[in-house]
Design an enzyme around this catalytic site. Structure first.
Site, short mmCIF file in Angstrom:
data_model
loop_
_atom_site.label_atom_id
_atom_site.label_comp_id
_atom_site.label_asym_id
_atom_site.label_seq_id
_atom_site.Cartn_x
_atom_site.Cartn_y
_atom_site.Cartn_z
N GLY A 1 0.81 -1.22 0.00
CA GLY A 1 0.00 0.00 0.00
C GLY A 1 0.84 1.27 0.00
O GLY A 1 2.08 1.23 0.00
N TYR A 2 0.15 2.41 -0.01
CA TYR A 2 0.86 3.69 -0.05
C TYR A 2 1.64 3.96 1.22
O TYR A 2 2.72 4.52 1.19
CB TYR A 2 -0.12 4.83 -0.30
CG TYR A 2 -0.76 4.78 -1.65
CD1 TYR A 2 0.00 4.51 -2.79
CD2 TYR A 2 -2.12 4.99 -1.80
CE1 TYR A 2 -0.59 4.46 -4.03
CE2 TYR A 2 -2.71 4.96 -3.05
CZ TYR A 2 -1.95 4.68 -4.16
OH TYR A 2 -2.53 4.63 -5.40
N ASN B 1 -0.71 13.56 4.56
CA ASN B 1 -1.38 12.41 5.16
C ASN B 1 -0.50 11.16 5.19
O ASN B 1 -0.68 10.29 6.04
CB ASN B 1 -2.69 12.10 4.42
CG ASN B 1 -2.46 11.74 2.97
OD1 ASN B 1 -1.87 12.54 2.23
ND2 ASN B 1 -2.89 10.57 2.55
N CYS C 1 -4.61 10.03 10.25
CA CYS C 1 -4.22 11.32 9.70
C CYS C 1 -5.17 12.42 10.11
O CYS C 1 -4.74 13.50 10.54
CB CYS C 1 -4.06 11.24 8.18
SG CYS C 1 -5.49 10.59 7.31
#
Lengths: 326, 326, 326, 326
Positions: free
Chosen positions: D6-7, D293, D137
């Site tokens: 994932g990011y 974020n 976030c």
């Protein structure tokens, strides 16, 4: 409209809903059957349309906005019953070219019967036609730019800058916003299937290198020629389009915000803007074409073809000017 | 850093402020003198820097981040006093090429004394150099892509996709967000001055057609060759970069999100990604280069040059990996 | 159209050029006098319009698309000669409110004579009116969302997300693409002048905090109330709009791509989409309104007012459906 | 790093690969096992990392970058063997709050053992901790903005503008570029689960309304208070952050490009910028917080926590300044 869940279908509905001579008889989507259309196309909220899942409707014409390969299966349902305007790649090519670029065809008997729906070249054939194959967006841009020079050019390098809506609504991870924003991503390396359409229409062998850029709508083709064509000659050659309702020549000098075609200035309209840079020194000329991939590159051109097929004014329902700035 | 109000200066400060062997002695801007730097470069808030308006500071090196044409006037202030790394176009060319592409030069006696700061080609000359001319962003991309094929190629068509930060901070109406978003705007039609740098470094005549696309940072060059170079040969030729710290070869097949260079994957880093499509049939090969125009295309390369000039590790202060997704 | 060089004027021309009952008599711009209109508004290429610099034309109505403060000087030229639809803030308020929010007015005798051109509230007054003050974009969104609850609410927090085209074409450095892209920039901190319009139309004191986001067109207002209004009551209250041609209620649950208003789905159209989240527990309700700042927020509403003033069908020339995706 | 596809994982790897005291022992992804990491995270090309599918590696610490609900199953594998820094929502709350907002927990015995990893509030507890729950976030932004006023405020309205990378890499149709670009889409209506974290850390009941805007990275929270706090008092209250390495106060007047926090100016950095508008008349104050974020909102804060847990300098590996413009 069959294949009603995609962007092209949404755009067809946007145009057809405001067309003075059209009534939308049915919007077909197997995926979305029985849903309200605005659940899938929220911009169309208020039209009161609903998806159906079957093909048993009556109409004067059907638009097939289906994925490549599926149209050839579905078309037979409608041929003979009503006019068919197909927006896939399935019926654009001669059988020979189709098989060379795509492989075997599942409805080969229909291949020769569709007219290639590019009005600027084939207007007379389209008038009254029963079966129309709507050109691809890259091909529309390339053909309209190349047609005026077709007797002077054998090959062309076509550098396409393409929008995300051209990829359709079924993309995977690479189409996510976070992945697709800010890219300049090569997705066709000199072998794009739209080349076959260019070849068929102009006799020119176009090598198309296509780049995804950060744009939702639009398409820009920068076309490099080896032929040494000067500006004066290009002005003369492009004058064949001077009476075309949807082709604008853009080649400005001096003060002004625009010098050459740019998809920003055709957004939402059926225009294709064309322009050129004449040869300098030993180099060849460069051509440019910009259009909205969902309008002149798909749904708008399909409506233009419908107008011709039914003997309506060619621009009916397509008068909308480009949205700017957007 | 002189010319401290622009994007290149902001990027230099970003990199230099975290460079382990650098202390920022002065940030000069006549426009902004006495202002806090973060008023102009808000991302640099917290560094406590202030602009000054004069050149009477002491330092080991000065970066000139001035507009083209101004650097040549200011450079004399520093030559002899400290190392000069100039980021404008003023000292990149031989006198002959400069005058052909730009016209008369105001400090012609300095033209032959600057080293062209492209480490991948001229690393040894840059080591210890006193005067360095930092390459342009388009030229960096084109030269690094073309250098491996320079003996096989005489001409190249370079289709550049460029970001808005390349236009600097002084733009007029055409640079406003509403005007510049969503464009594919041709701003150089085969006659871009960066061609002179490509010619000087590789002997190849490059025709550069540059398009502004909707991207703040980044640069993509798609380079069309006539030469029929196959993939195997291109792999061999590009292997000269296998030990380069900032050149990555991208030519993937099979599963994966990236196949060829894309500025999205170098953002904020000093990498230049290169790749290619080998000839198919009669067509020529295509080369690709992607970089961040403010890093490898400007400030990062300047720091790389500074490192070499002072005998530091070449990658010092430039290890930052690309930001993704962004 | 007077003040023809800005975005609102470009949008007016886009709509008026396709309006079946309108002929464009003159496009006035002192800056651009004698230029072709498409040099400034490239999307309008092909209309054959030219700017003029004087006001001595005859027409049935004039649209003033001038900066705030200039309209009040120019309006006198036209009052009495033709209907005036002013798109600036100069004639929207009562004298008392104008002076409180803006200061002295230069044509105070005209202040009471303009009708506030929000058809959803003042349709009857607009019919046949001679002088119409077109509402601001933020005010249009806020008023249409708040009007149904005006008897239940005294104060509201309005969080606006605004597009770059709202800033006009005269921006400085902060409006450049590289600066304005990717921002969430607060530009009005609870004291925006559009509050006066909301107060005048609804009696509600709205504190507007406006954020520039990365969007060329569009406007979203998220409106926080303290009042505990449930969903059922809100559905009932918003039903006053059920016959409005340009107000769509968006409050979806279950499957679907849209649940609440979003400027993405009104782009290029005269729709204002409204919706709400009913109170949960002790919290107040939240209202939402989305519109295209250049259409329902400016030029489209002006055309809607013109239609009413001349007794035309209210939606004439405004039937265009939203462009999606874009 | 577990959950490597994932990011957040990509961002962790970006930071950890350049951290002077870290060696990456393993990157775990069941989906991508045996793939090269750069096939999934193209920006990391050149690091030579490979995914593995099992947990049987040795390390001093593990980062769990797994979806909510999965972390609680996997965490047991590592508790006791090494320090665990969990980036999901699974261990952030007390058992009571967890069950109220999310429902039953699958590893309730661990819930009380994790430290909430917000260094600005809990630095001393994090030092040396074995189990750390990294904040969300939205919560990070809201808590850091609200903490200075927590004794004066009971409720807050939090209007979040969020980026597409926050949605992760598994999105469906609504996350496609063509769908997600240019939106202002409400995706949380006053009931966002991050509220629980704000409540736990500050005692303030925050109603979070979250909007997706066209931004890949970044987060802006505009926080409306009823409390009448003036600017002088807010300056005093926010001075508690004056020595924080990653909190910058932004509240500028006069000349300058930035007045209040904006995610544009923290991109790629671990900064959270905070600011405020003091009460005017009867209105309450407004607070603002902007962060990246994926950095301060996820991976950067996780590294900050790791530094504290191992007694390293808190900013180690996080010195990177924001990328601007981008």
């Amino acid at each position: 409209v069959v294949g009603g869940g995609g962007y092209v279908a949404g755009e067809l509905l946007r145009l057809l809903a405001r067309h003075p001579h059209v009534e939308i008889a049915a919007v077909v989507s197997r995926t979305h059957r029985d849903r309200l259309v605005h659940k899938v196309h929220p911009h169309l909220r208020g039209l009161g349309l609903k998806f159906r899942g079957d093909y048993s409707f009556d109409a004067d014409a059907v638009f097939l906005a289906l994925p490549h390969g599926l149209s050839m299966k579905v078309a037979r349902e409608f041929v003979g019953r009503m006019k068919v305007i197909d927006l896939s790649a399935d019926f654009r090519l001669s059988r020979e070219l189709y098989e060379r670029y795509y492989g075997p065809h599942e409805a080969p008997e229909l291949l020769g019967k569709f007219v290639y729906g590019l009005p600027e070249l084939y207007r007379e054939r389209i008038r009254g036609a029963e079966l129309i194959a709507n050109p691809g967006c890259n091909a529309t841009a390339a053909i309209i730019a190349l047609y005026p020079v077709k007797d002077a050019v054998k090959e062309a390098l076509v550098d396409v800058k393409a929008a995300s809506s051209a990829g359709g609504r079924g993309g995977g991870m690479a189409s996510l916003h976070a992945e697709r924003a800010h890219v300049v991503r090569v997705y066709a390396e000199g072998s794009h299937r739209h080349e076959a359409e260019v070849l068929q229409a102009t006799g020119i062998r176009a090598r198309i290198t296509a780049h995804a850029v950060d744009m939702v709508r639009g398409l820009m083709a920068t076309i490099y020629l080896q032929a040494p064509l000067g500006e004066a000659e290009l002005f003369r050659r492009f004058s064949i389009y001077s009476r075309e309702p949807f082709v604008r020549l853009v080649r400005e000098k001096g003060w002004g915000l625009q010098r050459l075609p740019d998809p920003k200035y055709v957004l939402g309209s059926n225009f294709v803007d064309v322009g050129f840079t004449g040869s300098q020194g030993e180099g060849g000329a460069t051509l440019y074409a910009a259009l909205d991939n969902l309008v002149k590159g798909a749904a708008g051109q399909a409506v233009q073809n419908m107008n011709l097929a039914f003997g309506l004014a060619e621009a009916e329902g397509l008068e909308q000017l480009p949205l700017f700035p957007a």
